[in-house]
Design a protein around this motif. Structure first.
Motif, PDB file in Angstrom:
ATOM      1  N   GLY A  22       8.479   8.512  15.478  1.00 13.82           N
ATOM      2  CA  GLY A  22       9.452   7.430  15.390  1.00 13.82           C
ATOM      3  C   GLY A  22       9.017   6.347  14.434  1.00 13.82           C
ATOM      4  N   ASP A  23       7.765   5.901  14.544  1.00 15.46           N
ATOM      5  CA  ASP A  23       7.255   4.863  13.648  1.00 15.46           C
ATOM      6  C   ASP A  23       7.164   5.376  12.208  1.00 15.46           C
ATOM      7  OD1 ASP A  23       7.059   3.004  15.661  1.00 15.46           O
ATOM      8  OD2 ASP A  23       4.953   3.442  16.100  1.00 15.46           O
ATOM      9  N   PHE A  24       6.880   6.670  12.063  1.00 16.20           N
ATOM     10  CA  PHE A  24       6.815   7.221  10.711  1.00 16.20           C
ATOM     11  C   PHE A  24       8.192   7.205  10.057  1.00 16.20           C
ATOM     12  CE2 PHE A  24       7.155  10.537   7.562  1.00 16.20           C
ATOM     13  CZ  PHE A  24       5.998  10.353   6.814  1.00 16.20           C
ATOM     14  N   ILE A  25       9.229   7.531  10.810  1.00 18.14           N
ATOM     15  CA  ILE A  25      10.594   7.500  10.252  1.00 18.14           C
ATOM     16  C   ILE A  25      10.934   6.097   9.777  1.00 18.14           C
ATOM     17  CG2 ILE A  25      13.042   7.699  10.867  1.00 18.14           C
ATOM     18  CD1 ILE A  25      12.286  10.074  12.638  1.00 18.14           C
ATOM     19  N   LYS A  26      10.607   5.084  10.588  1.00 15.97           N
ATOM     20  CA  LYS A  26      10.870   3.700  10.180  1.00 15.97           C
ATOM     21  C   LYS A  26      10.074   3.352   8.928  1.00 15.97           C
ATOM     22  CE  LYS A  26      11.900   1.906  14.819  1.00 15.97           C
ATOM     23  NZ  LYS A  26      11.500   0.951  15.873  1.00 15.97           N
ATOM     24  N   LEU A  27       8.810   3.788   8.894  1.00 13.77           N
ATOM     25  CA  LEU A  27       7.966   3.505   7.730  1.00 13.77           C
ATOM     26  C   LEU A  27       8.550   4.165   6.484  1.00 13.77           C
ATOM     27  CD1 LEU A  27       5.157   2.100   7.219  1.00 13.77           C
ATOM     28  CD2 LEU A  27       4.188   4.412   7.225  1.00 13.77           C
ATOM     29  N   TYR A  28       9.007   5.394   6.639  1.00 15.99           N
ATOM     30  CA  TYR A  28       9.574   6.141   5.504  1.00 15.99           C
ATOM     31  C   TYR A  28      10.861   5.486   5.004  1.00 15.99           C
ATOM     32  CZ  TYR A  28      12.215   9.882   3.200  1.00 15.99           C
ATOM     33  OH  TYR A  28      12.963  10.618   2.320  1.00 15.99           O
ATOM     34  N   ILE A  29      11.754   5.137   5.923  1.00 15.85           N
ATOM     35  CA  ILE A  29      13.030   4.510   5.550  1.00 15.85           C
ATOM     36  C   ILE A  29      12.799   3.172   4.850  1.00 15.85           C
ATOM     37  CG2 ILE A  29      15.128   3.444   6.467  1.00 15.85           C
ATOM     38  CD1 ILE A  29      15.237   6.479   6.478  1.00 15.85           C
TER      39      ILE A  29
ATOM     40  N   PRO B 137      -2.963  11.299  12.071  1.00 21.41           N
ATOM     41  CA  PRO B 137      -3.848  10.247  11.554  1.00 21.41           C
ATOM     42  C   PRO B 137      -3.210   9.531  10.361  1.00 21.41           C
ATOM     43  CG  PRO B 137      -5.024  12.328  11.844  1.00 21.41           C
ATOM     44  CD  PRO B 137      -3.578  12.634  11.995  1.00 21.41           C
ATOM     45  N   LEU B 138      -3.580   8.273  10.144  1.00 21.52           N
ATOM     46  CA  LEU B 138      -3.031   7.514   9.026  1.00 21.52           C
ATOM     47  C   LEU B 138      -3.362   8.157   7.686  1.00 21.52           C
ATOM     48  CD1 LEU B 138      -3.549   3.746   9.935  1.00 21.52           C
ATOM     49  CD2 LEU B 138      -1.505   5.154  10.150  1.00 21.52           C
ATOM     50  N   THR B 139      -4.488   8.884   7.620  1.00 21.18           N
ATOM     51  CA  THR B 139      -4.883   9.512   6.362  1.00 21.18           C
ATOM     52  C   THR B 139      -3.881  10.558   5.892  1.00 21.18           C
ATOM     53  OG1 THR B 139      -6.247  11.046   7.647  1.00 21.18           O
ATOM     54  CG2 THR B 139      -7.335   9.100   6.705  1.00 21.18           C
ATOM     55  N   GLU B 140      -3.072  11.077   6.833  1.00 15.78           N
ATOM     56  CA  GLU B 140      -2.097  12.112   6.474  1.00 15.78           C
ATOM     57  C   GLU B 140      -0.760  11.539   6.029  1.00 15.78           C
ATOM     58  OE1 GLU B 140      -2.894  15.370   6.372  1.00 15.78           O
ATOM     59  OE2 GLU B 140      -4.894  14.583   6.792  1.00 15.78           O
ATOM     60  N   VAL B 141      -0.565  10.244   6.218  1.00 13.61           N
ATOM     61  CA  VAL B 141       0.737   9.630   5.901  1.00 13.61           C
ATOM     62  C   VAL B 141       1.136   9.844   4.444  1.00 13.61           C
ATOM     63  CG1 VAL B 141       1.923   7.407   5.663  1.00 13.61           C
ATOM     64  CG2 VAL B 141       0.710   7.958   7.774  1.00 13.61           C
ATOM     65  N   PRO B 142       0.254   9.622   3.444  1.00  6.67           N
ATOM     66  CA  PRO B 142       0.681   9.823   2.048  1.00  6.67           C
ATOM     67  C   PRO B 142       1.170  11.229   1.764  1.00  6.67           C
ATOM     68  CG  PRO B 142      -1.414   8.647   2.150  1.00  6.67           C
ATOM     69  CD  PRO B 142      -1.128   9.132   3.529  1.00  6.67           C
TER      70      PRO B 142
ATOM     71  N   GLU C 161       1.225   1.218  -3.174  1.00  9.87           N
ATOM     72  CA  GLU C 161       2.219   1.369  -2.098  1.00  9.87           C
ATOM     73  C   GLU C 161       1.622   2.093  -0.899  1.00  9.87           C
ATOM     74  OE1 GLU C 161       6.330   1.513  -4.753  1.00  9.87           O
ATOM     75  OE2 GLU C 161       5.145   3.324  -4.462  1.00  9.87           O
ATOM     76  N   ILE C 162       0.753   3.056  -1.164  1.00  4.60           N
ATOM     77  CA  ILE C 162       0.068   3.751  -0.055  1.00  4.60           C
ATOM     78  C   ILE C 162      -0.805   2.773   0.719  1.00  4.60           C
ATOM     79  CG2 ILE C 162      -1.720   5.457   0.467  1.00  4.60           C
ATOM     80  CD1 ILE C 162      -0.580   7.146  -1.840  1.00  4.60           C
ATOM     81  N   GLU C 163      -1.533   1.950  -0.012  1.00  6.64           N
ATOM     82  CA  GLU C 163      -2.389   0.963   0.649  1.00  6.64           C
ATOM     83  C   GLU C 163      -1.563  -0.002   1.500  1.00  6.64           C
ATOM     84  OE1 GLU C 163      -5.632  -2.540  -0.495  1.00  6.64           O
ATOM     85  OE2 GLU C 163      -4.935  -1.128  -2.016  1.00  6.64           O
ATOM     86  N   ASP C 164      -0.407  -0.429   0.972  1.00  6.01           N
ATOM     87  CA  ASP C 164       0.463  -1.322   1.734  1.00  6.01           C
ATOM     88  C   ASP C 164       0.969  -0.653   3.004  1.00  6.01           C
ATOM     89  OD1 ASP C 164       0.139  -3.312  -0.114  1.00  6.01           O
ATOM     90  OD2 ASP C 164       2.026  -2.935  -1.168  1.00  6.01           O
ATOM     91  N   MET C 165       1.352   0.624   2.900  1.00  5.54           N
ATOM     92  CA  MET C 165       1.830   1.356   4.078  1.00  5.54           C
ATOM     93  C   MET C 165       0.746   1.486   5.135  1.00  5.54           C
ATOM     94  SD  MET C 165       4.362   4.406   2.796  1.00  5.54           S
ATOM     95  CE  MET C 165       3.234   5.114   1.620  1.00  5.54           C
TER      96      MET C 165
ATOM     97  N   THR D  18      -3.883 -14.942   3.926  1.00  6.04           N
ATOM     98  CA  THR D  18      -4.562 -13.973   3.060  1.00  6.04           C
ATOM     99  C   THR D  18      -3.677 -13.449   1.944  1.00  6.04           C
ATOM    100  OG1 THR D  18      -3.927 -12.092   4.444  1.00  6.04           O
ATOM    101  CG2 THR D  18      -5.960 -13.259   5.031  1.00  6.04           C
ATOM    102  N   LYS D  19      -2.359 -13.631   2.044  1.00  9.07           N
ATOM    103  CA  LYS D  19      -1.357 -13.117   1.101  1.00  9.07           C
ATOM    104  C   LYS D  19      -1.308 -11.585   1.104  1.00  9.07           C
ATOM    105  CE  LYS D  19      -0.849 -17.393  -0.448  1.00  9.07           C
ATOM    106  NZ  LYS D  19      -2.097 -18.046  -0.087  1.00  9.07           N
ATOM    107  N   MET D  20      -1.871 -10.955   2.130  1.00 10.11           N
ATOM    108  CA  MET D  20      -1.799  -9.505   2.243  1.00 10.11           C
ATOM    109  C   MET D  20      -0.381  -9.087   2.639  1.00 10.11           C
ATOM    110  SD  MET D  20      -3.615  -6.927   4.985  1.00 10.11           S
ATOM    111  CE  MET D  20      -5.280  -7.106   4.360  1.00 10.11           C
ATOM    112  N   CYS D  21       0.112  -8.036   1.997  1.00  7.99           N
ATOM    113  CA  CYS D  21       1.428  -7.508   2.360  1.00  7.99           C
ATOM    114  C   CYS D  21       1.321  -6.826   3.716  1.00  7.99           C
ATOM    115  CB  CYS D  21       1.919  -6.516   1.303  1.00  7.99           C
ATOM    116  SG  CYS D  21       3.543  -5.825   1.678  1.00  7.99           S
ATOM    117  N   ARG D  22       2.022  -7.380   4.687  1.00  6.70           N
ATOM    118  CA  ARG D  22       1.897  -6.865   6.045  1.00  6.70           C
ATOM    119  C   ARG D  22       3.070  -5.993   6.468  1.00  6.70           C
ATOM    120  NH1 ARG D  22       0.425  -5.950   9.235  1.00  6.70           N
ATOM    121  NH2 ARG D  22       0.325  -7.263  11.071  1.00  6.70           N
ATOM    122  N   LYS D  23       4.156  -6.099   5.757  1.00  2.00           N
ATOM    123  CA  LYS D  23       5.295  -5.285   6.144  1.00  2.00           C
ATOM    124  C   LYS D  23       6.289  -5.206   4.984  1.00  2.00           C
ATOM    125  CE  LYS D  23       7.140  -4.229  10.639  1.00  2.00           C
ATOM    126  NZ  LYS D  23       7.325  -4.691  12.007  1.00  2.00           N
TER     127      LYS D  23
END
Length: 840
Positions: free
Chosen positions: A717-724, A672-677, A691-695, A517-522
């Protein structure tokens, strides 16, 4: 003692190792840190091999005399040279009295006299006006036999004769002196002299024309070799015959000398080195010349490893292609292409039968991998610009090239023709430089697939199955980056259930894209060793499924290794300087034991042994789980930023449940994922909508392949990794704003500025879509007229007065300083913009 050196390969070394044994293998003395500031640029040894002289490479050079036969790291005596003398790059002992030396740079000759604890030197001046004739640049110097004179050769064919500053009336009663002056300049020949040395009673000259001349002590020509055809001479080394007698034996075939008697010219055999990296062995009896070694004398970019044998092929801009057996350390076969055939890239086919070579002139040759003979009647000449990349498909059915016209050319295997490959088609799918090309495999059909990645941030896949002669088709074209520029790509190894393509970009990030799909997965933080990654290669292994996998990479000047799977842990990567002038290419050996790096302009290839145990130990010492990521947060686990993040998590839960809700709050370790941005922006990271969509997609689809379900929330923990992994590797870059205003604005007394209407129009029409309502809300909030933070918090935004507020508070011409300080509120831009304005 004469040493054979190719002067254009001179390396600066920090340690001098003197090896004297039967096979020159075991060091008998090592002097550490002789000149720690810059290494050693030249050295010489006395004829009895007892003393050593070294010249440092520091800005202020030091000449040191060492008695290497005695343990210790202290020289007998030293002399500090004035930087105005230039870099002294040649040094020579007087063979008749080792307490005298001579050295020279391009512009200054220096004479030395030393004893066990003292050294003095003299640097006599010499200009073109002294003898009313040009001197030229100095190359080498020697002491004349049975004389107080010194000869120095120059770049225009002169010999400068130096002698004692004061005439010696009674030579046998006077002490020799290093105080010398220029006696005269002799016009010896037309071509520049690179080498000046001695053998027996002869003075030997090697010049730019590739000639070697022999003179007697009165500088009369005795013999002249001119048919070596080895290139400009840069070194001459004579064989060591302890009991050599210059007498022609019966049956010998020595050439005649230049005297009237035409006597036989009997000398020792010698080796000549040239500036084009060719070494020739000259047998004086019969004047036989044999090329004993031919190396690259121009930039090396082409590099490829054999798929099943310990061979590596390398090609350079000199037109030399060479196959090297790296286990036996010997050249298997080489080929010198015609003049102006500069080799840019090469590749073995997966079966090892052919080597495809791409040239700077746009031609492509298919060669037999054993003989290096052409397999096509004529080279392929479909590109007008240089071939930058070349690759074979996994089944050898296709050969693809990328060139300087941003075009992909494909050649297909021919089964009913004498030539192995024929032209299929070309396609210009990019509008900027092509960064990389790779072949892959369709999982359902095992047929090859071809992808190209451009500087235009576009990933293109080509439809090989439905392409025909002169009709190369594309399957898809996807813009995979928004602001970063991708540098390279490769297939992610089968260590996950999902099939990925991995790229590295100029923002120090790895990105994994779904191969279908060429979607950015990580998105993952990559190594941050000074410059972004330029090329990546998965290290081969015997068992691709069960064995641990590693990723090799290069930056501008470093070569490194990274543990897979990628996770953003900085301790999973290492790098060291591979080529100080820059690394141009990287390949792995077929068994994964070695890496090979090409240095480009340094005309060298380095072979590296892979030690994964050291990298694994480094990773373990760095900590497990979240410990490495805590270290990337300001203040670490106990710092203020982490404490704020915990608060943000709590606030996000309140926000998701409704700020005005009166029900009992339900606290959780997840949001919730909606609060991540919103939490990301609170942390000082301001992602774009893309970038928000990719995250969000990264988290949402993280377990979909295993469970078939979406992930709707995220823990701390996962949020810290995502942020870094997603935040800029080095924080906000003020230079980007400076560059934007410099590009879009016009110079003014207050700095670069943009007219208000034009700025508002740019914000709505360029980049990511922004409506007039959104623009009004954001600007009034940033200007301080929307105290509650707009619709993102407590209330709906009232846009009725927004236009008046913007007109009254936003100047007609918006400067970069005003935009940074008053609108964005970033004080760190002040110093950067002040520096930028000062530079302008």
């Amino acid at each position: 003692m004469t040493t054979l050196e190719n002067t254009n390969r001179l390396k600066l070394v920090d340690t001098i190792i003197i090896a004297i044994s039967e096979k020159i293998e075991v060091p008998v003395q090592t002097i550490f840190d002789t000149n720690p500031e810059g290494g050693v640029v030249a050295m010489a040894m006395t004829p009895d091999a007892r003393y050593l002289a070294t010249l440092s490479a520091a800005p202020t050079q030091v000449l040191s005399i060492w008695n290497w036969t005695v343990d210790g790291d202290t020289p007998l005596c030293t002399a500090e040279l004035n930087p105005s003398y230039g870099v002294q790059s040649f040094i020579h002992f007087n063979p008749e009295d080792i307490h005298f030396l001579v050295s020279n740079s391009d512009s200054q000759v220096i004479f030395y006299q030393w004893n066990d604890n003292h050294m003095e030197y003299f640097a006599p001046p010499l200009t073109d006006q002294d003898f009313n004739k040009p001197v030229g640049r100095y190359s080498q110097s020697i002491f004349q036999k049975n004389s107080t004179r010194v000869l120095t050769s120059t770049s225009i064919g002169n010999l400068v004769v130096w002698d004692t500053n004061k005439p010696l009336t009674k030579l046998h009663d006077s002490q020799p002196s290093a105080d010398k002056k220029a006696l005269k300049i002799i016009r010896q020949q037309e071509r520049g002299i690179n080498v000046l040395t001695t053998t027996e009673n002869f003075i030997v000259v090697g010049d730019m024309a590739g000639h070697v001349k022999f003179f007697d002590q009165s500088l009369k020509l005795v013999h002249w070799y001119q048919d070596f055809h080895l290139g400009p001479v840069t070194s001459i080394s004579f064989a060591f015959y302890p009991n050599f007698e210059p007498v022609a034996k019966e049956g010998s075939n020595y050439p005649p000398d230049a005297t009237i008697e035409a006597r036989r010219f009997v000398i020792k055999d010698f080796v000549v080195g040239s500036s084009i990296a060719i070494f020739g062995s000259v047998t004086a009896d019969g004047t036989k010349v044999k090329v004993i070694h031919r190396e690259h004398d121009a930039a090396i970019h082409a590099l490829s490893a054999h798929p099943s044998l310990p061979y590596v092929v390398m090609g350079s801009y000199s037109g030399l292609l060479k196959i090297w057996n790296y286990e036996k350390k010997q050249v298997m076969v080489s080929r010198q292409f015609e003049k102006n055939s500069m080799i840019r890239c090469c590749a073995y086919d997966p079966k090892g039968a052919y080597i495809a070579v791409g040239f700077v002139n746009g031609s492509v040759r298919v060669l037999d991998s054993i003989t290096l003979e052409d397999q096509t009647a004529e080279p392929f000449r479909y590109a007008r610009y240089g071939i930058t990349h070349i690759a074979f498909s996994h089944n050898s059915q296709f050969l693809a090239t990328a060139d300087g016209e941003y075009t992909i050319s494909v050649f297909k295997k021919q089964h009913l023709n004498d030539e192995p490959y024929g032209y299929l088609g070309r396609y210009r799918a990019h509008y900027k430089d092509i960064q990389d090309i790779i072949f892959g495999i369709h999982l359902d059909s095992n047929q090859p697939r071809l992808l190209s990645l451009g500087k235009d941030r576009v990933l293109v896949e080509y439809d090989l199955e439905n392409s025909s002669k002169d009709n190369l088709r594309i399957t898809s074209s996807d813009r995979i980056e928004q602001s970063a520029v991708p540098q390279c790509l490769t297939w992610y190894p089968p260590i996950t259930k999902e099939h990925f393509i991995v790229t590295a970009n100029d923002q120090f990030k790895f990105k994994l894209y779904n191969a279908t799909t060429k979607m950015c997965r990580k998105t993952l933080l990559g190594p941050t060793y000074g410059s972004p990654i330029k090329k990546i290669a998965v290290v081969p292994t015997k068992d691709p499924i069960k064995e641990k996998r590693y990723l090799a990479y290069i930056t501008d000047d470093k070569i490194g290794l990274h543990i897979l799977p990628l996770c953003g842990n900085p301790h999973d990567a290492m790098a060291l300087i591979g080529h100080p002038a820059g690394v141009s290419n990287l390949v792995c050996s077929y068994d994964g034991k070695y890496l090979f790096s090409a240095g480009g302009t340094d005309a060298s290839v380095h072979m590296w042994e892979i030690n994964t145990s050291a990298l694994e130990a480094q990773s373990k010492l760095g900590g497990e789980d979240l410990i490495p990521f805590y270290g990337l947060l300001d203040g670490g686990r106990e710092g203020e930023l982490f404490a704020e993040l915990e608060d943000y998590f709590y606030y996000a839960q309140i926000r998701s449940q409704g700020v005005n809700a009166m029900d009992k709050r339900e606290l959780s370790v997840k949001i919730p994922l909606t609060e991540v941005p919103f939490v990301m922006r609170a942390m000082g990271f301001y992602p774009s909508e893309q970038e928000i969509e990719d995250m969000l997609n990264e988290v949402k689809f993280s377990r979909y392949v295993e469970t078939g379900k979406y992930v709707e929330d995220i823990d701390l923990g996962d949020f810290i990794k995502l942020y870094i992994n997603h935040r800029p590797a080095f924080g906000l870059d003020p230079q980007k704003l400076v560059h934007a205003f410099k590009t879009l604005g016009v110079p003014s007394a207050q700095g670069n500025s943009i007219e208000r209407g034009y700025l508002l129009d740019l914000l709505q029409t360029k980049g990511e879509h922004m409506t007039e309502y959104e623009l009004a809300e954001y600007l009034t909030t940033l200007l301080g007229f929307n105290g509650e933070g707009g619709s993102s918090e407590l209330q709906e935004f009232d846009s009725s007065t927004a236009g008046d507020i913007i007109d009254q508070n936003l100047p007609v011409n918006v400067t970069e300083e005003m935009f940074a300080n008053e609108i964005l509120g970033f004080s760190m831009y002040k110093d950067v913009m002040a520096t930028s304005q000062l530079t302008s």
